[in-house]
Design an enzyme around this catalytic site. Structure first.
Site, PDB file in Angstrom:
ATOM      1  N   SER A 152       0.855  -1.193   0.000  1.00  0.00           N
ATOM      2  CA  SER A 152       0.000   0.000   0.000  1.00  0.00           C
ATOM      3  C   SER A 152       0.888   1.239   0.000  1.00  0.00           C
ATOM      4  CB  SER A 152      -0.854  -0.009   1.273  1.00  0.00           C
ATOM      5  OG  SER A 152      -1.515   1.226   1.445  1.00  0.00           O
ATOM      6  N   TYR A 165      -3.433  -0.633  10.132  1.00  0.00           N
ATOM      7  CA  TYR A 165      -3.264  -0.899   8.699  1.00  0.00           C
ATOM      8  C   TYR A 165      -1.869  -0.443   8.234  1.00  0.00           C
ATOM      9  CZ  TYR A 165      -4.502  -0.912   3.694  1.00  0.00           C
ATOM     10  OH  TYR A 165      -4.543  -1.159   2.344  1.00  0.00           O
TER      11      TYR A 165
HETATM   12  P1  NDP Z   1     -11.722  -5.258  -1.235  1.00  0.00           P
HETATM   13  O1  NDP Z   1     -12.303  -4.861   0.073  1.00  0.00           O
HETATM   14  O2  NDP Z   1     -12.417  -4.919  -2.494  1.00  0.00           O
HETATM   15  O3  NDP Z   1     -11.435  -6.833  -1.233  1.00  0.00           O
HETATM   16  C1  NDP Z   1     -10.806  -7.427  -0.140  1.00  0.00           C
HETATM   17  C2  NDP Z   1     -10.608  -8.889  -0.427  1.00  0.00           C
HETATM   18  O4  NDP Z   1      -9.967  -9.500   0.711  1.00  0.00           O
HETATM   19  C3  NDP Z   1     -11.919  -9.627  -0.666  1.00  0.00           C
HETATM   20  O5  NDP Z   1     -11.718 -10.633  -1.605  1.00  0.00           O
HETATM   21  C4  NDP Z   1     -12.190 -10.219   0.718  1.00  0.00           C
HETATM   22  O6  NDP Z   1     -13.009 -11.364   0.717  1.00  0.00           O
HETATM   23  C5  NDP Z   1     -10.776 -10.606   1.123  1.00  0.00           C
HETATM   24  N1  NDP Z   1     -10.718 -10.807   2.562  1.00  0.00           N
HETATM   25  C6  NDP Z   1     -10.766  -9.854   3.536  1.00  0.00           C
HETATM   26  N2  NDP Z   1     -10.752 -10.435   4.745  1.00  0.00           N
HETATM   27  C7  NDP Z   1     -10.718 -11.788   4.537  1.00  0.00           C
HETATM   28  C8  NDP Z   1     -10.709 -12.918   5.384  1.00  0.00           C
HETATM   29  N3  NDP Z   1     -10.751 -12.812   6.706  1.00  0.00           N
HETATM   30  N4  NDP Z   1     -10.658 -14.144   4.821  1.00  0.00           N
HETATM   31  C9  NDP Z   1     -10.643 -14.293   3.485  1.00  0.00           C
HETATM   32  N5  NDP Z   1     -10.651 -13.261   2.625  1.00  0.00           N
HETATM   33  C10 NDP Z   1     -10.695 -12.020   3.144  1.00  0.00           C
HETATM   34  O7  NDP Z   1     -10.247  -4.651  -1.197  1.00  0.00           O
HETATM   35  P2  NDP Z   1      -9.242  -4.188  -2.363  1.00  0.00           P
HETATM   36  O8  NDP Z   1      -9.419  -5.016  -3.562  1.00  0.00           O
HETATM   37  O9  NDP Z   1      -9.310  -2.729  -2.445  1.00  0.00           O
HETATM   38  O10 NDP Z   1      -7.866  -4.528  -1.643  1.00  0.00           O
HETATM   39  C11 NDP Z   1      -7.021  -5.581  -2.071  1.00  0.00           C
HETATM   40  C12 NDP Z   1      -5.657  -5.374  -1.436  1.00  0.00           C
HETATM   41  O11 NDP Z   1      -5.142  -4.118  -1.861  1.00  0.00           O
HETATM   42  C13 NDP Z   1      -5.681  -5.322   0.089  1.00  0.00           C
HETATM   43  O12 NDP Z   1      -4.548  -5.973   0.609  1.00  0.00           O
HETATM   44  C14 NDP Z   1      -5.615  -3.843   0.394  1.00  0.00           C
HETATM   45  O13 NDP Z   1      -5.058  -3.572   1.640  1.00  0.00           O
HETATM   46  C15 NDP Z   1      -4.729  -3.365  -0.747  1.00  0.00           C
HETATM   47  N6  NDP Z   1      -4.848  -1.939  -1.008  1.00  0.00           N
HETATM   48  C16 NDP Z   1      -6.019  -1.406  -1.515  1.00  0.00           C
HETATM   49  C17 NDP Z   1      -6.108  -0.058  -1.747  1.00  0.00           C
HETATM   50  C18 NDP Z   1      -7.325   0.575  -2.316  1.00  0.00           C
HETATM   51  O14 NDP Z   1      -7.334   1.818  -2.468  1.00  0.00           O
HETATM   52  N7  NDP Z   1      -8.369  -0.148  -2.650  1.00  0.00           N
HETATM   53  C19 NDP Z   1      -4.986   0.850  -1.452  1.00  0.00           C
HETATM   54  C20 NDP Z   1      -3.813   0.187  -0.936  1.00  0.00           C
HETATM   55  C21 NDP Z   1      -3.763  -1.159  -0.736  1.00  0.00           C
HETATM   56  P3  NDP Z   1     -14.611 -11.262   0.994  1.00  0.00           P
HETATM   57  O15 NDP Z   1     -15.234 -10.983  -0.342  1.00  0.00           O
HETATM   58  O16 NDP Z   1     -14.964 -12.567   1.575  1.00  0.00           O
HETATM   59  O17 NDP Z   1     -14.812 -10.131   1.969  1.00  0.00           O
END
Ligand code: NDP
Length: 261
Positions: A152, A165
Site C-alpha cells: 500500500s 493498517y
Molecule cells: P476489497 O475490500 O475490495 O477486497 C478485499 C478482499 O480481501 C476480498 O476478496 C475479501 O473477501 C478478502 N478478505 C478480507 N478479509 C478476509 C478474510 N478474513 N478471509 C478471506 N478473505 C478475506 O479490497 P481491495 O481489492 O481494495 O484490496 C485488495 C488489497 O489491496 C488489500 O490488501 C488492500 O489492503 C490493498 N490496497 C487497496 C487499496 C485501495 O485503495 N483499494 C490501497 C492500498 C492497498 P470477501 O469478499 O470474503 O470479503
C-alpha cells in the site's frame, strides 16, 4: 497461427487470496488470461463468480475455504494443498499472490485491541504464514517460485486513523524484502505491488464523501482513482519468467503518480 504471449503462464498454477472482489479478482483473472490455472483462497463457496469467469477463460480453478483473519484457519491452507501436490492443476503451486486485506479506521488512542489484532493478522501475519508455508514447500522440493504481496502507499508513509493498517502494510514491505534476501538463492522471487487510491469496496466511504473525494482526486496526478484492472499487467509481469527472478524484493507502485509528487 496463434502468437504465444510474451508473459505466458501456461503450465503454472497460481494461488490467490482476496480473489472474490476488487484488486484480487482482477489479478486472478489476469493470471488466468495469461494461461495460469488458479486456486482461490476465500471465506465461502457462495461467491463463485471469479471461479466461474476463470473457467470461462478455459482455465482450471479450485476454491479453498479459509478465514484469513484466523491463524488456525490459515495454517492448514498450503500444507493441505501441497500434501497432495500431484492432484493440483499442473502438479503444484508456482505462484502465490497475497492480496486479501482489510482496513479499520479509528483514532489511534481509541483503537480497539480486537481491530488491531484482526487487521494485523489478516494483512500481515497471514501473509507471513502463506509465504513461509509455500517457501518451505518450494525449498524442500528444490523448485523456485514467485510471490507477489500486495502492499500500500501506507507501506511508505503514515496516515490518520489507520495505525494498524499502516503498521501491517509497513510490515509487508519488511517481510517482502527479508524473504527476497533469504530465498533468492533458492530461485524464489518475492516482490510487492503497492496500490494508491483504487476504487473498490474497501474505500467506498471515501469515494462517496464529496469533500474527501475531491481532495484525493486533486492530489492524484493521473486525475482519477485507480481501478482493479490497473493491476493486471504488474501482477502478470512479476509472476512471469520475464521478470527473470533477478527482480527480487522490489515494489511496483501503482498510484497514478501520487508518490512521485
Ligand atoms: P476489497 O475490500 O475490495 O477486497 C478485499 C478482499 O480481501 C476480498 O476478496 C475479501 O473477501 C478478502 N478478505 C478480507 N478479509 C478476509 C478474510 N478474513 N478471509 C478471506 N478473505 C478475506 O479490497 P481491495 O481489492 O481494495 O484490496 C485488495 C488489497 O489491496 C488489500 O490488501 C488492500 O489492503 C490493498 N490496497 C487497496 C487499496 C485501495 O485503495 N483499494 C490501497 C492500498 C492497498 P470477501 O469478499 O470474503 O470479503
Amino acid at each position: 497461427m496463434a502468437i504465444p504471449s510474451f508473459f505466458d503462464l501456461s503450465g503454472k498454477t497460481a494461488l490467490v487470496t482476496g480473489g472474490t472482489r476488487g484488486i484480487g479478482r482482477a489479478m486472478a483473472l489476469a493470471l488466468a488470461e495469461a494461461g495460469a490455472d488458479i486456486i482461490l483462497v476465500q471465506r465461502n463457496t457462495r461467491d463463485s463468480s471469479t471461479r466461474d469467469d476463470i473457467i470461462d477463460l478455459g482455465r482450471k480453478c479450485r476454491i479453498v475455504l479459509a478465514d484469513l483473519s484466523t491463524s488456525a484457519s490459515v495454517s492448514f491452507v498450503i500444507p493441505d494443498l501441497v500434501s497432495h501436490a500431484e492432484m493440483l492443476p499442473n502438479g503444484g503451486i508456482h505462484i502465490l499472490v497475497n492480496c486479501a486485506g482489510i482496513q479499520r479506521r479509528n483514532p489511534a488512542h481509541e483503537f480497539p485491541d480486537s481491530e488491531w489484532n484482526e487487521v494485523v493478522q489478516t494483512n500481515l501475519s497471514t501473509v507471513f504464514t502463506m509465504c513461509r508455508d509455500i517457501g518451505k514447500y518450494w525449498i524442500e522440493n528444490d523448485i523456485g517460485g514467485r510471490i507477489v504481496n500486495v502492499a500500500s502507499l501506507l507501506s511508505f508513509q503514515g496516515g490518520i486513523n489507520v495505525p494498524a493498517y499502516a503498521a501491517a502494510k509497513h510490515g509487508v514491505m519488511g517481510l517482502t524484502k527479508s524473504l527476497s534476501n533469504e530465498w533468492a538463492k533458492h530461485g524464489i522471487a518475492v516482490n510487492a505491488i503497492a496500490p494508491g487510491y483504487i476504487a473498490t469496496d474497501m474505500n467506498k466511504d471515501l469515494q462517496s464523501d464529496k469533500e474527501r473525494n475531491k481532495s484525493i482526486m486533486d492530489r492524484i496526478p493521473a486525475g482519477r482513482w485507480g481501478n482493479p484492472d490497473d493491476f493486471k499487467g504488474p501482477v502478470v509481469f512479476l509472476a512471469s519468467e520475464k521478470a527473470s527472478g533477478y527482480i527480487n524484493g522490489e515494489t511496483i507502485v501503482v498510484d497514478g503518480g501520487w508518490m512521485g509528487r
